[in-house]
Write a protein that holds these residues in place. Structure first.
Motif, PDB file in Angstrom:
ATOM      1  N   ASP A  25     -16.343 -48.072  40.160  1.00 21.06           N
ATOM      2  CA  ASP A  25     -15.094 -48.309  40.875  1.00 21.06           C
ATOM      3  C   ASP A  25     -13.992 -48.886  40.005  1.00 21.06           C
ATOM      4  O   ASP A  25     -12.820 -48.666  40.264  1.00 21.06           O
ATOM      5  CB  ASP A  25     -15.325 -49.193  42.101  1.00 21.06           C
ATOM      6  N   VAL A  26     -14.326 -49.608  38.922  1.00 23.97           N
ATOM      7  CA  VAL A  26     -13.290 -50.200  38.073  1.00 23.97           C
ATOM      8  C   VAL A  26     -13.327 -49.680  36.637  1.00 23.97           C
ATOM      9  O   VAL A  26     -12.556 -50.122  35.798  1.00 23.97           O
ATOM     10  CB  VAL A  26     -13.376 -51.744  38.065  1.00 23.97           C
ATOM     11  N   LYS A  27     -14.236 -48.769  36.362  1.00 21.18           N
ATOM     12  CA  LYS A  27     -14.344 -48.146  35.040  1.00 21.18           C
ATOM     13  C   LYS A  27     -14.496 -49.179  33.931  1.00 21.18           C
ATOM     14  O   LYS A  27     -13.821 -49.113  32.894  1.00 21.18           O
ATOM     15  CB  LYS A  27     -13.152 -47.222  34.788  1.00 21.18           C
ATOM     16  N   GLN A  69     -21.517 -41.321  47.426  1.00 16.16           N
ATOM     17  CA  GLN A  69     -20.271 -41.569  46.704  1.00 16.16           C
ATOM     18  C   GLN A  69     -20.553 -42.469  45.514  1.00 16.16           C
ATOM     19  O   GLN A  69     -21.406 -43.335  45.564  1.00 16.16           O
ATOM     20  CB  GLN A  69     -19.252 -42.217  47.624  1.00 16.16           C
ATOM     21  N   SER A  70     -19.812 -42.266  44.449  1.00 13.80           N
ATOM     22  CA  SER A  70     -20.074 -43.024  43.229  1.00 13.80           C
ATOM     23  C   SER A  70     -19.359 -44.373  43.176  1.00 13.80           C
ATOM     24  O   SER A  70     -19.690 -45.209  42.350  1.00 13.80           O
ATOM     25  CB  SER A  70     -19.690 -42.201  42.003  1.00 13.80           C
ATOM     26  N   SER A  71     -18.383 -44.611  44.049  1.00 15.37           N
ATOM     27  CA  SER A  71     -17.698 -45.902  44.001  1.00 15.37           C
ATOM     28  C   SER A  71     -18.653 -47.007  44.444  1.00 15.37           C
ATOM     29  O   SER A  71     -19.592 -46.767  45.205  1.00 15.37           O
ATOM     30  CB  SER A  71     -16.453 -45.887  44.884  1.00 15.37           C
ATOM     31  N   TYR A  72     -18.420 -48.192  43.940  1.00 13.30           N
ATOM     32  CA  TYR A  72     -19.236 -49.369  44.240  1.00 13.30           C
ATOM     33  C   TYR A  72     -20.663 -49.245  43.717  1.00 13.30           C
ATOM     34  O   TYR A  72     -21.558 -49.902  44.198  1.00 13.30           O
ATOM     35  CB  TYR A  72     -19.253 -49.686  45.740  1.00 13.30           C
ATOM     36  N   ARG A 100     -26.871 -49.518  43.801  1.00 12.36           N
ATOM     37  CA  ARG A 100     -25.877 -49.751  44.846  1.00 12.36           C
ATOM     38  C   ARG A 100     -26.518 -50.597  45.923  1.00 12.36           C
ATOM     39  O   ARG A 100     -27.571 -50.236  46.441  1.00 12.36           O
ATOM     40  CB  ARG A 100     -25.379 -48.451  45.438  1.00 12.36           C
TER      41      ARG A 100
END
Length: 120
Positions: free
Chosen positions: A110-112, A90-93, A75
């Motif tokens: 974030d976009v799988k 947080q796991s997004s981004y 990240r």
């Protein structure tokens, strides 16, 4: 080509060197079969004897010997082992990079989406 050669020559001590993303190389594409983009200007090194990631700020992370699995989260300009993720992170981004014996898999939280590179 000169950028790739310079990045490989830098080794582990490239903290003060800035690495520019390769123009026109989308996530999932290789650059001369030496680097694989994992998004946001970060790359995995495909032909290294170790598990390696080059960050957008130019720092290079070197993990275990090739063939021994490493599971890392990337990240911004930070690399964290998946086993040491702080509870508040947080796991997004983030990008999960899974170094395996025959390939390097990556997934964007974030976009799988993601991809896989064969080891060179």
């Amino acid at each position: 080509m000169a950028l790739i050669a310079a990045m490989i020559a830098m080794g582990a001590s490239c903290a003060s060197t800035h690495v520019e993303p390769l123009p026109g190389v989308p996530p999932g594409a290789t650059a001369k079969d030496e680097l694989g983009s994992i998004g946001s200007g970060a790359y995995v090194v495909l032909n290294s004897p170790n598990n390696e990631i080059v960050l957008p700020n130019g720092k290079r992370w070197t993990g275990r010997v090739r063939g021994i699995r490493d599971l890392m989260l990337v990240r911004d300009n930070t690399i964290t082992p998946a086993t040491e993720v702080p509870e508040a992170m947080q796991s997004s981004y983030q990008v999960m990079v899974d170094f395996q014996r025959n390939g390097i898999k990556y997934s964007f939280f974030d976009v799988k989406e993601g991809g896989v590179y064969p080891r060179k």
